[in-house]
Each structure stands twice: as C-alpha cells, then as structure tokens.
Design a protein around this motif. Structure first.
Motif, PDB file in Angstrom:
ATOM      1  N   TYR A  11      -8.129  -8.897  41.235  1.00 56.14           N
ATOM      2  CA  TYR A  11      -9.124  -9.000  40.165  1.00 56.14           C
ATOM      3  C   TYR A  11      -8.587  -8.245  38.946  1.00 56.14           C
ATOM      4  CZ  TYR A  11     -12.342 -10.396  43.915  1.00 56.14           C
ATOM      5  OH  TYR A  11     -12.946 -11.022  44.978  1.00 56.14           O
ATOM      6  N   LEU A  13      -9.496  -8.147  35.986  1.00 54.92           N
ATOM      7  CA  LEU A  13     -10.502  -7.556  35.110  1.00 54.92           C
ATOM      8  C   LEU A  13     -10.834  -6.133  35.536  1.00 54.92           C
ATOM      9  CD1 LEU A  13     -11.933  -8.717  32.632  1.00 54.92           C
ATOM     10  CD2 LEU A  13     -13.891  -9.263  34.074  1.00 54.92           C
ATOM     11  N   ILE A  51     -20.368 -10.824  33.971  1.00 55.02           N
ATOM     12  CA  ILE A  51     -19.172 -11.659  34.105  1.00 55.02           C
ATOM     13  C   ILE A  51     -18.751 -11.639  35.565  1.00 55.02           C
ATOM     14  CG2 ILE A  51     -16.759 -11.983  33.392  1.00 55.02           C
ATOM     15  CD1 ILE A  51     -17.362 -10.404  30.882  1.00 55.02           C
ATOM     16  N   SER A  52     -18.204 -12.742  36.038  1.00 55.92           N
ATOM     17  CA  SER A  52     -17.665 -12.798  37.396  1.00 55.92           C
ATOM     18  C   SER A  52     -16.249 -13.343  37.341  1.00 55.92           C
ATOM     19  CB  SER A  52     -18.537 -13.690  38.284  1.00 55.92           C
ATOM     20  OG  SER A  52     -18.094 -13.651  39.619  1.00 55.92           O
ATOM     21  N   GLN A  53     -15.338 -12.718  38.124  1.00 62.41           N
ATOM     22  CA  GLN A  53     -13.952 -13.189  38.188  1.00 62.41           C
ATOM     23  C   GLN A  53     -13.637 -13.662  39.594  1.00 62.41           C
ATOM     24  OE1 GLN A  53     -10.803 -10.346  37.366  1.00 62.41           O
ATOM     25  NE2 GLN A  53      -9.367 -11.989  36.873  1.00 62.41           N
ATOM     26  N   GLU A  54     -12.981 -14.839  39.681  1.00 62.40           N
ATOM     27  CA  GLU A  54     -12.586 -15.370  40.978  1.00 62.40           C
ATOM     28  C   GLU A  54     -11.420 -14.573  41.540  1.00 62.40           C
ATOM     29  OE1 GLU A  54     -10.882 -19.483  43.025  1.00 62.40           O
ATOM     30  OE2 GLU A  54     -11.473 -19.474  40.906  1.00 62.40           O
ATOM     31  N   GLU A  58      -7.360 -15.961  37.322  1.00 59.81           N
ATOM     32  CA  GLU A  58      -7.772 -15.441  36.019  1.00 59.81           C
ATOM     33  C   GLU A  58      -9.085 -16.070  35.569  1.00 59.81           C
ATOM     34  OE1 GLU A  58      -6.275 -12.932  34.314  1.00 59.81           O
ATOM     35  OE2 GLU A  58      -5.049 -12.792  36.130  1.00 59.81           O
ATOM     36  N   THR A  59      -9.669 -16.940  36.391  1.00 60.81           N
ATOM     37  CA  THR A  59     -10.900 -17.642  36.030  1.00 60.81           C
ATOM     38  C   THR A  59     -12.062 -16.660  35.885  1.00 60.81           C
ATOM     39  OG1 THR A  59     -10.191 -19.629  37.197  1.00 60.81           O
ATOM     40  CG2 THR A  59     -12.533 -19.421  36.732  1.00 60.81           C
ATOM     41  N   LEU A  60     -12.757 -16.732  34.748  1.00 61.07           N
ATOM     42  CA  LEU A  60     -13.928 -15.892  34.481  1.00 61.07           C
ATOM     43  C   LEU A  60     -15.150 -16.778  34.302  1.00 61.07           C
ATOM     44  CD1 LEU A  60     -12.468 -13.336  31.878  1.00 61.07           C
ATOM     45  CD2 LEU A  60     -12.652 -13.070  34.344  1.00 61.07           C
ATOM     46  N   TYR A  62     -19.107 -16.639  32.817  1.00 63.62           N
ATOM     47  CA  TYR A  62     -19.998 -15.856  31.961  1.00 63.62           C
ATOM     48  C   TYR A  62     -21.438 -16.319  32.206  1.00 63.62           C
ATOM     49  CZ  TYR A  62     -15.672 -14.616  29.588  1.00 63.62           C
ATOM     50  OH  TYR A  62     -14.404 -14.156  29.297  1.00 63.62           O
ATOM     51  N   TYR A  92     -16.077 -14.008  44.226  1.00 66.21           N
ATOM     52  CA  TYR A  92     -16.237 -13.720  42.799  1.00 66.21           C
ATOM     53  C   TYR A  92     -16.809 -12.319  42.649  1.00 66.21           C
ATOM     54  CZ  TYR A  92     -15.664 -18.758  42.156  1.00 66.21           C
ATOM     55  OH  TYR A  92     -15.181 -20.039  42.164  1.00 66.21           O
ATOM     56  N   GLU A  97     -20.305  -6.577  30.958  1.00 65.84           N
ATOM     57  CA  GLU A  97     -19.659  -6.424  29.650  1.00 65.84           C
ATOM     58  C   GLU A  97     -20.682  -5.867  28.664  1.00 65.84           C
ATOM     59  OE1 GLU A  97     -16.932  -9.374  27.089  1.00 65.84           O
ATOM     60  OE2 GLU A  97     -19.073  -9.880  27.021  1.00 65.84           O
TER      61      GLU A  97
END
Length: 699
Positions: A11, A13, A51-54, A58-60, A62, A92, A97
């Motif tokens: 992750y 992020l 926000i969620s990241q897979e 790099e997929t985000l 919102y 995810y 933010e």
C-alpha cells in the motif's frame, strides 16, 4: 533481492501517511459505513474524504464523504460491489485525506478488533455477488467484509463466501485412519452462524466432465468449548479413482439466505508431523497406485492418488535426517562455498535450458564471475548423463546423501522447471520442501509463456514462484508483469539458454517434428484411461492415416513423433505402421537437436513452437481439443486469431495445410514472418551470458 513485499510496499499510500487515526465503525444493511474518530478535531474549513487503495496496486478509490458531526463521517461502500473478481481475493485499505488551504495530509485508519471472537472480526457489508463456476455447478457467491490487517489497519475485502468461511470458522482434524478400505476422519467444527450439512470427498478436477464427489456418512456430537465433534466415514472400495488430487470439504449453509459454502479441514503442527513421518497408512489401488493423506500449502487435509515410486518409503526419512545432521555440524564449511545448483525436469534430463546454462558457466568460467561453485543434479541412470562427462566433478547424484547436503547448503537454484525439481517432488515422507522454498531461485523456463496459463503456479508468492524470471520477448515480459504479479525488474528479457546453440540444421534433411504438449487433466492417469482420451485417439488417427503416409512417401519425408516429458510413460501406447514415422522415446534423441533438424513443426500448444519460430521455420497448430484446453488450462493469446502459424481442428484439414506448406518449400507465410520480426527484433546467441550478468546485478 527482497523476496516478499512489506505491508508498506503493498500500500504505497501508507508511506505518505502523516499518522494514524483510531476509529470505531458500524455498517448498515444499505452498505453505509459510519466511522467515528474520537481524538480528532479537524479545521472546520478543511475538506475531508475517505480514500481506499487496492493491495499491491496503485489504484485509488475516492468516496463521497459526509460529515454528520465533528467526529463522525459516513460513506457508501456500494462503490466496491463491481470490483469483485472471480477466483481472486481483493483487499482495500482505508485512508483519510484532510485538505486545507495550506496543505493536504493522508492519515492511516485503524480499528482494534482483537477483543472480538474470530468469527466477528469480519463484518459483512455486501452479499450475493455471484459468479458462474468453471465446472458448471452452482454459482459461487462473493461477499464484501470489513476487517483489519496487521497493526490493525482497517480494510475491506472482496472474496468468495468459501474464503470468508475459512478465515472465520474453525475446523481441525483430530484423527485419521485407513483400515480395510474404510477411511475414518474425526474433526472438531465451530460452524459459527452456519449449519453443518455434510462432508464430501471430491476429485480436484480440471474439466466438468471429470467431476467426482462422494459423501461421507457422518455422526455429529457435542464437543468441548461449543465445538461439534464429527466422525466421518467413507468406503474407499466404492470409489471410482482418478489421478491425482482429492479434497475433503465440509459443506455449511445459511438456510435463511440460501447461501452455501465449503471449508477444508486444517491440520495443526502435531497432526502434520505425525502424518508426514509416523503414519504410513494408505489405500492400495490398481497398477501399483495408492491413496494417502497429505497436507497442502495452506496446512489443510487432502489426498493424492498416484503410482507408488521409489522415493515413497520410510528410508527417505532416515537419509534426510542423516544429511541434516551432517550439514548442521559442518555448516560453517558449507556456507563458505556459495553453492549454486542447476537442474532440469525431475533432475532426469540434460537437454534443456538448465543444461545449456550449466555448460556455458563451466566452459566460460562463470563460477569466478558469479563467485559461486556450480553443480548439476541428475539421476545416475539418466540417458543424458554422458553429455555431462566433461564436468563429472561438478555432478550430484540425485537423492544421495551428498546431494541432500548440497541442497541444504545452496544459496541459489537455477532451473528450467520449478525449484522443487531439484528433489523428489512427490516423495510422501520428505521434509525437504520446507528448505527448498527458502533458497533464492532463477527460473530459466522450459519455453516461452504465452500459450498456456501457468500464473496460478509460477506467479509471485505461489508454489512455483521465483526471484528472477527469465523471458524471451517484450510481449512475454508484459504477460508476466500483468498476470504473475512480478515487478518489471524481477523479469529479465534475455532469451533462453538453449537458444545459444540453436542453429538451423535442416538443409540436408527432410524431417518433420510432431511434438504435442501434455494435458493437465490426463496427468498420471492409468493407461486404459489415457487410451480413451481425445488426445490419444486424435494422434493415433494422424499417425496411422493413409493419406499422411502417402504425403510422406510422395515428398520423401520422415517424421519424428516426440511426447512431452510428462507423457513419456505412454510412449509405448502409441503405434504406427508407417516406416517413415518414428516414435521417439525419452533419451533417444535430444529435443534441441530435433528442433534444429526439422524442416517444420506440428504441435498443439507447446512452447517449443517459439524455438522453431526463432529459427524462421513454419509451424502448424493441431488443436482438436481447444475448447477443453481453454476450460482446463487457458492461454494468454487468442488461439484463433493470434497464433504465428496456421491451425487445424481436424486431421484432414491439418493434412491439407501440411501439403500446402511442403509445396511452398517450407517457407513461412509473410504474415507469420512479420510476427517473427516483431517478437525477435535482435536475436543473438549470448542468452546465458546475459542471464549471468542479471544474476550478478540483481541477486
């Protein structure tokens, strides 16, 4: 090289987070997630969104974030519903933010579920996402659930109902015995909110037509700590056996929601060690086949039905413990040697990429360059052993104590097949797999990956995964990066070592090579089952075709028919009355030599087609079972539109194409010539050297 990605790597992020925020969450039936942050007082003018990241991407995502009071926020999780993928578990992680006029900050979100029982640490927020199964059985349900990962990071997972049940329920083996053909299992089950339905014994099939399932007779009693103690009995004498793998599954249901799931039986350390080393019970089948229990990579109970081999006895355990003792008392000596081991399929061969890489290293003193002592593993009775005579002081006799010690000491494996081909792969009682999987591994490959889906085995983190993946074209590299989860720097486009010596030797010969690949649904089946297969019948039809014989006679051609190494046990099942057709057994001729001597190749889905393309020779693809192959194996290319040679699904069509190719003097058609130039923009013969340079640089 780092062999496993850290949590931060998975992750990205998270590495940008300014801190962590602890939350309390709740989920409503309409997919609304409410989270409360008690120790957080943002600027009233700040913009806040979730926000969620897979994981591993790099997929985000919102989310529209509604602030209901100073500390409470709400989002809709419906955005995740369309992201579920069949046969994949997707995670995810959530981040918050915070944006003001001066700056934007990212915070990781955590929640402590440790006080909850295991069955409550996943909170389902979405159900009834359904996918049709490969075998045509009842649709498989996928769900969405909130959970926490390491360090209590809050995330959402999309997974099958089965995977969810495995993560939240307890089902542990207590005992197993096989007596007079009766299999008896005892296990403890905590079904949670589910109801126990039955226990089944099922064949791990690749094709719907091969499905086989048998029900145990079960007795359910109340056990300790709220668990159910279940005794399951199955008469193995009434089973129609298939090779290789059989699974035990516990079927559970949620009647009010029409949801059915199945889970395996887990085996704890004590149970695994007992069945690995002390329990020798099995069920005898026909033709020296036998059924015995083993534990999977997930430490769950399964069974294998195969022919008994010479490495299945308890004597292998004694040799292993002796070699481990010798290695450990002399470990400093071994570690100073920096041993690299090279081998090919089952350590029986010296005619593929492993051999040519090893030969290059010996002839060009790559040991000095790499700072390693390089050894080749091969069986004492291998027909290829004579080719290694110049390097006899660098040979290890397969499955000797010396071989075992060197394997324990190795700090690098280089092989054209998986790292487990350095040892007896299916030895019933062996413990060496646990040592082998820790050794850094360079995968030379058996061929170019495109026509056969193998990411389920060779993918990063899978059983056949590696540290450095050798490929031959940029198109192949893209396939590996996109489908196998490797980073671009872990995939090296060097070409195959056997191509160092690949030269066209067909000018004074009139040979055609027929070399089909294997079929995973026919792996280790008895002879009578093999002879009833489409595979056997179609090739027997070709080999005994009157028209084929006439073509060979008319154009003065010879044919070499060579089965894949996994099917070499069936060579004697094939017959041909035509003297111009030669059925080649393993060791009778080197594959590389046959590829260089042939004027053209007839294959189905074999990667040797790329070796022939590399030499600028034509290929015909005989794909009589394409639908079945795509169901059981799959491809990364569209077989109907993207092949670099003509294809046929019937014998007569194949012979039409063959005669056309002969009359064209074995020249490639212009469109296939163009594809060749696209794939091999600058072919050379320094592939082994390039691999050594990459090993030196990256490992």
């Amino acid at each position: 090289m780092n062999h496993s990605a850290s949590s931060a790597d998975e992750y990205s992020l998270g590495s940008k987070a300014a801190g962590r925020l602890a939350v309390k969450t709740s989920v409503s039936p309409d997919h609304l997630l409410t989270f409360t942050i008690e120790s957080f007082s943002p600027d009233p003018d700040a913009a806040i969104r979730l926000i969620s990241q897979e994981k591993g991407s790099e997929t985000l995502l919102y989310f529209d974030t509604e602030q209901t009071d100073a500390h409470q926020f709400t989002i809709s999780l419906s955005l995740l519903e369309g992201l579920a993928v069949y046969k994949q578990k997707k995670s995810y992680r959530f981040f918050l933010e915070l944006t003001t006029k001066e700056k934007s900050q990212i915070f990781s979100i955590t929640e402590d579920f440790s006080s909850l029982p295991p069955s409550c640490r996943y909170r389902i927020f979405m159900e009834n996402i359904r996918f049709e199964t490969d075998d045509g059985s009842e649709a498989l349900e996928y769900i969405g659930a909130l959970c926490t990962e390491e360090e209590n990071y809050l995330c959402a997972v999309l997974c099958s109902r089965n995977a969810f049940a495995e993560s939240t329920l307890t089902c542990a083996l207590r005992s197993l015995k096989i007596r007079k053909g009766i299999l008896t299992l005892k296990f403890d089950l905590d079904p949670g909110i589910y109801s126990y339905e039955k226990t089944v014994f099922s064949f791990r099939n690749k094709l719907a037509e091969d499905a086989a399932l048998y029900e145990f007779t079960t007795d359910v009693r109340a056990g300790k700590n709220g668990l159910s103690c279940i005794t399951a009995v199955l008469d193995l004498n009434k089973t129609e056996w298939k090779s290789l793998y059989w699974d035990v599954r516990i079927l559970l249901s949620l009647p009010e929601k029409s949801s059915v799931c199945q889970i395996p039986i887990t085996m704890d350390t004590k149970c695994r060690m007992f069945h690995k080393f002390l329990y020798n019970g099995s069920y005898p089948g026909e033709n020296n086949f036998f059924l015995y229990p083993y534990y999977t990579g997930k430490q769950t109970l399964a069974f294998v039905y195969r022919q008994k081999g010479k490495y299945d006895g308890m004597d292998i355990v004694l040799k292993e413990f002796l070699s481990i003792f010798i290695y450990r008392i002399t470990k400093p000596y071994w570690k100073r040697r920096h041993i690299c081991l090279v081998c090919e399929k089952f350590s029986e061969m010296a005619q593929d990429n492993g051999f040519y890489f090893f030969k290059h290293c010996m002839d060009e003193d790559e040991e000095s360059y790499l700072g390693k002592q390089i050894y080749y593993i091969i069986t004492k009775d291998s027909p290829d052993r004579q080719k290694l005579e110049p390097y006899k002081n660098r040979l290890l006799d397969f499955m000797t104590i010396r071989h075992m010690c060197y394997l324990l000491a190795a700090d690098l494996i280089v092989s054209s097949d998986s790292r487990y081909h350095t040892y007896a792969m299916q030895s019933r009682h062996s413990i060496f797999n646990r040592y082998i999987k820790k050794i850094p591994f360079v995968f030379l490959q058996h061929g170019v990956i495109a026509l056969k889906q193998v990411d389920f085995f060779y993918g990063k983190g899978k059983r056949g995964g590696c540290d450095l993946f050798v490929v031959s074209t940029e198109a192949e590299k893209k396939i590996i990066v996109d489908n196998f989860d490797y980073l671009p720097e872990e995939v090296i486009n060097t070409g195959l070592p056997r191509w160092d010596v690949l030269h066209d030797k067909s000018q004074d010969r009139r040979e055609i090579l027929i070399m089909p690949t294997w079929r995973n649904w026919l792996d280790s089946v008895p002879d009578e089952d093999f002879e009833q297969s489409d595979y056997f019948r179609h090739y027997m039809e070709l080999l005994n075709s009157k028209r084929f014989a006439e073509i060979l006679e008319k154009y003065d051609l010879q044919v070499n028919f060579y089965l894949h190494a996994k099917f070499q046990d069936y060579v004697e099942n094939f017959r041909s009355r035509e003297s111009r057709i030669h059925l080649i057994s393993f060791g009778e001729a080197a594959v590389n030599e046959m590829l260089m001597r042939c004027r053209m190749l007839i294959t189905d889905y074999s990667s040797v087609s790329w070796d022939v393309l590399y030499q600028d020779k034509p290929i015909l693809f005989y794909q009589f079972d394409l639908d079945k192959y795509e169901e059981a194996q799959g491809s990364y290319l569209n077989m109907r539109t993207e092949l670099f040679g003509d294809r046929a699904e019937h014998c007569e069509k194949l012979l039409d194409m063959l005669e056309e190719q002969i009359q064209n003097n074995f020249l490639m058609k212009p469109r296939y010539e163009e594809m060749r130039r696209m794939y091999f923009s600058n072919p050379d013969h320094t592939h082994s050297r390039q691999i050594c340079e990459c090993i030196k640089k990256l490992l």
